[in-house]
Design an enzyme around this catalytic site. Sequence first.
Site, PDB file in Angstrom:
ATOM      1  N   LYS A  79       0.846  -1.205   0.000  1.00 38.50           N
ATOM      2  CA  LYS A  79       0.000   0.000   0.000  1.00 38.50           C
ATOM      3  C   LYS A  79       0.876   1.247   0.000  1.00 38.50           C
ATOM      4  O   LYS A  79       0.684   2.159  -0.801  1.00 38.50           O
ATOM      5  CB  LYS A  79      -0.869  -0.003   1.261  1.00 38.50           C
ATOM      6  CG  LYS A  79      -1.509   1.330   1.596  1.00 38.50           C
ATOM      7  CD  LYS A  79      -2.405   1.278   2.793  1.00 38.50           C
ATOM      8  CE  LYS A  79      -1.741   1.562   4.075  1.00 38.50           C
ATOM      9  NZ  LYS A  79      -1.580   2.970   4.451  1.00 38.50           N
ATOM     10  N   CYS A  97      -4.706  12.208  13.161  1.00 39.79           N
ATOM     11  CA  CYS A  97      -5.479  10.969  13.098  1.00 39.79           C
ATOM     12  C   CYS A  97      -5.261  10.285  14.435  1.00 39.79           C
ATOM     13  O   CYS A  97      -4.542  10.775  15.291  1.00 39.79           O
ATOM     14  CB  CYS A  97      -5.053  10.118  11.914  1.00 39.79           C
ATOM     15  SG  CYS A  97      -3.590   9.183  12.241  1.00 39.79           S
ATOM     16  N   THR A 116      11.025  11.417   7.777  1.00 34.10           N
ATOM     17  CA  THR A 116       9.612  11.313   7.431  1.00 34.10           C
ATOM     18  C   THR A 116       9.450  10.609   6.089  1.00 34.10           C
ATOM     19  O   THR A 116      10.064  11.015   5.081  1.00 34.10           O
ATOM     20  CB  THR A 116       8.942  12.709   7.370  1.00 34.10           C
ATOM     21  OG1 THR A 116       7.767  12.641   6.558  1.00 34.10           O
ATOM     22  CG2 THR A 116       9.851  13.787   6.837  1.00 34.10           C
ATOM     23  N   ASP A 118       4.697   0.000  12.082  1.00 32.17           N
ATOM     24  CA  ASP A 118       3.475  -0.592  11.518  1.00 32.17           C
ATOM     25  C   ASP A 118       3.312  -2.067  11.909  1.00 32.17           C
ATOM     26  O   ASP A 118       2.307  -2.675  11.570  1.00 32.17           O
ATOM     27  CB  ASP A 118       3.450  -0.473   9.987  1.00 32.17           C
ATOM     28  CG  ASP A 118       3.276   0.967   9.561  1.00 32.17           C
ATOM     29  OD1 ASP A 118       3.454   1.258   8.368  1.00 32.17           O
ATOM     30  OD2 ASP A 118       2.976   1.807  10.431  1.00 32.17           O
ATOM     31  N   ARG A 135      -8.561  -0.472   4.753  1.00 31.62           N
ATOM     32  CA  ARG A 135      -7.693   0.580   4.192  1.00 31.62           C
ATOM     33  C   ARG A 135      -6.350  -0.011   3.788  1.00 31.62           C
ATOM     34  O   ARG A 135      -5.696   0.461   2.875  1.00 31.62           O
ATOM     35  CB  ARG A 135      -7.462   1.689   5.229  1.00 31.62           C
ATOM     36  CG  ARG A 135      -8.665   2.554   5.499  1.00 31.62           C
ATOM     37  CD  ARG A 135      -8.280   3.779   6.281  1.00 31.62           C
ATOM     38  NE  ARG A 135      -7.123   4.420   5.681  1.00 31.62           N
ATOM     39  CZ  ARG A 135      -6.375   5.343   6.301  1.00 31.62           C
ATOM     40  NH1 ARG A 135      -6.676   5.710   7.524  1.00 31.62           N
ATOM     41  NH2 ARG A 135      -5.347   5.889   5.720  1.00 31.62           N
ATOM     42  N   THR A 154       6.553  10.095   4.033  1.00 36.64           N
ATOM     43  CA  THR A 154       5.867  10.844   2.973  1.00 36.64           C
ATOM     44  C   THR A 154       6.507  12.210   2.771  1.00 36.64           C
ATOM     45  O   THR A 154       6.444  12.769   1.676  1.00 36.64           O
ATOM     46  CB  THR A 154       4.360  11.029   3.310  1.00 36.64           C
ATOM     47  OG1 THR A 154       4.246  11.489   4.653  1.00 36.64           O
ATOM     48  CG2 THR A 154       3.592   9.722   3.129  1.00 36.64           C
ATOM     49  N   ARG A 170       0.824  13.976  13.561  1.00 32.48           N
ATOM     50  CA  ARG A 170       1.271  13.722  12.181  1.00 32.48           C
ATOM     51  C   ARG A 170       1.355  15.016  11.369  1.00 32.48           C
ATOM     52  O   ARG A 170       0.607  15.247  10.422  1.00 32.48           O
ATOM     53  CB  ARG A 170       0.353  12.701  11.517  1.00 32.48           C
ATOM     54  CG  ARG A 170       0.384  11.388  12.269  1.00 32.48           C
ATOM     55  CD  ARG A 170      -0.387  10.304  11.618  1.00 32.48           C
ATOM     56  NE  ARG A 170       0.306   9.808  10.427  1.00 32.48           N
ATOM     57  CZ  ARG A 170      -0.183   8.806   9.696  1.00 32.48           C
ATOM     58  NH1 ARG A 170      -1.308   8.245  10.030  1.00 32.48           N
ATOM     59  NH2 ARG A 170       0.452   8.384   8.626  1.00 32.48           N
TER      60      ARG A 170
HETATM   61  C1  EPZ Z   1       4.150   6.732   6.640  1.00 35.11           C
HETATM   62  O1  EPZ Z   1       3.372   7.727   7.276  1.00 35.11           O
HETATM   63  C2  EPZ Z   1       3.231   5.531   6.456  1.00 35.11           C
HETATM   64  N1  EPZ Z   1       2.115   5.916   5.597  1.00 35.11           N
HETATM   65  C3  EPZ Z   1       2.718   5.050   7.813  1.00 35.11           C
HETATM   66  O2  EPZ Z   1       1.944   3.888   7.577  1.00 35.11           O
HETATM   67  C4  EPZ Z   1       3.920   4.679   8.677  1.00 35.11           C
HETATM   68  O3  EPZ Z   1       3.451   4.296   9.960  1.00 35.11           O
HETATM   69  C5  EPZ Z   1       4.855   5.889   8.803  1.00 35.11           C
HETATM   70  O4  EPZ Z   1       5.247   6.335   7.482  1.00 35.11           O
HETATM   71  C6  EPZ Z   1       6.118   5.574   9.589  1.00 35.11           C
HETATM   72  O5  EPZ Z   1       6.795   4.515   8.994  1.00 35.11           O
HETATM   73  C7  EPZ Z   1       2.330   6.003   4.262  1.00 35.11           C
HETATM   74  O6  EPZ Z   1       3.415   5.763   3.764  1.00 35.11           O
HETATM   75  C8  EPZ Z   1       1.138   6.356   3.423  1.00 35.11           C
HETATM   76  P1  EPZ Z   1       6.183   9.988   8.866  1.00 35.11           P
HETATM   77  P2  EPZ Z   1       3.935   9.235   7.365  1.00 35.11           P
HETATM   78  O7  EPZ Z   1       6.057  11.267   8.141  1.00 35.11           O
HETATM   79  O8  EPZ Z   1       4.804   9.509   6.224  1.00 35.11           O
HETATM   80  C9  EPZ Z   1       6.518  13.187  12.320  1.00 35.11           C
HETATM   81  C10 EPZ Z   1       0.145   2.485   7.842  1.00 35.11           C
HETATM   82  O9  EPZ Z   1      -0.228   1.856   8.834  1.00 35.11           O
HETATM   83  N2  EPZ Z   1       6.461  14.186  11.240  1.00 35.11           N
HETATM   84  O10 EPZ Z   1       7.318   9.078   8.542  1.00 35.11           O
HETATM   85  O11 EPZ Z   1       2.777  10.117   7.622  1.00 35.11           O
HETATM   86  C11 EPZ Z   1       5.218  12.403  12.442  1.00 35.11           C
HETATM   87  O12 EPZ Z   1       4.305  13.097  13.266  1.00 35.11           O
HETATM   88  C12 EPZ Z   1       0.567   3.920   7.958  1.00 35.11           C
HETATM   89  O13 EPZ Z   1       0.254   1.995   6.678  1.00 35.11           O
HETATM   90  C13 EPZ Z   1       6.568  15.543  11.562  1.00 35.11           C
HETATM   91  O14 EPZ Z   1       6.682  15.917  12.728  1.00 35.11           O
HETATM   92  O15 EPZ Z   1       4.840   9.158   8.676  1.00 35.11           O
HETATM   93  C14 EPZ Z   1       5.669  11.098  13.062  1.00 35.11           C
HETATM   94  O16 EPZ Z   1       5.748  11.243  14.462  1.00 35.11           O
HETATM   95  C15 EPZ Z   1       0.300   4.443   9.341  1.00 35.11           C
HETATM   96  N3  EPZ Z   1       6.508  16.462  10.566  1.00 35.11           N
HETATM   97  C16 EPZ Z   1       7.072  10.898  12.474  1.00 35.11           C
HETATM   98  O17 EPZ Z   1       7.484  12.192  11.985  1.00 35.11           O
HETATM   99  C17 EPZ Z   1       6.373  16.102   9.241  1.00 35.11           C
HETATM  100  O18 EPZ Z   1       6.347  16.993   8.370  1.00 35.11           O
HETATM  101  C18 EPZ Z   1       7.140   9.923  11.317  1.00 35.11           C
HETATM  102  O19 EPZ Z   1       6.110  10.292  10.431  1.00 35.11           O
HETATM  103  C19 EPZ Z   1       6.279  14.721   8.941  1.00 35.11           C
HETATM  104  C20 EPZ Z   1       6.335  13.784   9.945  1.00 35.11           C
END
Ligand code: EPZ
Length: 429
Positions: free
Chosen positions: A30, A124, A170, A312, A404, A172, A129
């Site tokens: 996904k 969420c 991060t 995850d 999802r 995404t 996030r």
């Molecule tokens: C991706 O989410 C995944 N989703 C998540 O999978 C996964 O849990 C996560 O990465 C961590 O591996 C997708 O790829 C669609 P992050 P993402 O940005 O990118 C903080 C699932 O179950 N942060 O790596 O949103 C954030 O709050 C989902 O499939 C900032 O502070 O996660 C978090 O604490 C759930 N500022 C940490 O970094 C930002 O601009 C990691 O978040 C971005 C992130």
Amino acid sequence: MKSTISYTSDYLLVEGGKPLKGKIDISGAKNAALPILMATLLTEDLCVVNNVPKLLDVKTTLELLENFGASVKQEGNKVVVSASKVNNLYAPESLVRKMRASILSAGPLLARFGKAIVAMPGGCSIGVRGIDQHLKVFEKAGSRIKVKHGYIHIEVDKINPVEYTFDVITVTGTENALMFLSRCPKRSILRNIALEPEVMDLVDVLKKMGVEIEIYDRTAIIIGNPDIKGFEHTVIPDRIEAGTFMVAGFITNGDVTLEGVRLEHLGSVIEKLKDAGAIIEILGKDELRVRSSGRINSLSVSTAEYPGFPTDMQAQFMAMLSLCSGVSEITENIFENRFQHVGELQRMGANITVKGKTAIVKGVDKLYGAEVFSTDLRASASLVLAGLVAEGTTIIRDIYHLDRGYERMEEKLSKLGAMIKREPPTGHF
Ligand code: EPZ
């Protein structure tokens, strides 16, 4: 006693106690499919994406692409996209609310059109996030950003090359930055990037499209290509679905073979499962077999960015360790609120205490079936796992969370002998 709650989502009925046996095929990832589908916005050419899992998040992504004006055709697990006629740069709240990853449309829209209007993703259940890192890269390259009425308005006349070090790793955020810079013909450097396999799958696609990307440690050097091309790509297998089914085979004392896995993406999960007592045999380049040694050892697990233990998989391991012999510790370092499944597992008899970022899990002899509620995608998976080993029947509500991220989970588990079925919402219980 008639409950007065009315339900609007399907639920799962699970009868515990059956060891899972047989072979299972792993679907496409996904979290690789979503950014790769967004990357089709970068070009006017036709793009073909294979091994796309049939999930709610994919459906939302395709709706979003069509909302921008792209034409989308889905034939089984193959998706063909032509974004030659994008005539709308606005990602509506109705779609963004359903899927936070909609923010991944901003990078490609800005790269190609210099404009994007995306509803704020909002938080969420697993945490705030933020998207500050995404916006910092856009700003650094010369974008003007305004937030009004719940929408982020971003415009950029000419994307300048950037040197940017992410404040946090991060997934995404890295993906958005790579797509945003993919048409800028000058050299940019991104440091402290995420290295998840799903990010690397997007990198492979951008390279196919004509973008030059070199990655050393956690640094990416990008030279974009204004004449970016279409692509054909097969999405990597889903390492989290694979990990989830490995746990299912282990905790039910079963004998499960997974086909179509990418072994190199499963390192930390295989290691931890072996520590927990699973017998894991590699049967081929993309096949492995999971059996139980008859006991679940206690573990200490800490989530970390790839290649560390994935956040995850945290909820799924908590369900497993609820039955460990001894006391286990699970520390969640990525999200500040990813223990929503604890309360539901406790309803099934788990003995878990949360202290800050750490959950202390005292193994119990047995879990008992109960009515439980899904709160987020991986939490719902942990409840299915608990239901597979609990004594009696478990009702798992609100399984749109599960849909999802898992393709036909109850069908795949039934094929392994699980007594699990999906029921439509029946109003009052
Ligand atoms: C991706 O989410 C995944 N989703 C998540 O999978 C996964 O849990 C996560 O990465 C961590 O591996 C997708 O790829 C669609 P992050 P993402 O940005 O990118 C903080 C699932 O179950 N942060 O790596 O949103 C954030 O709050 C989902 O499939 C900032 O502070 O996660 C978090 O604490 C759930 N500022 C940490 O970094 C930002 O601009 C990691 O978040 C971005 C992130």
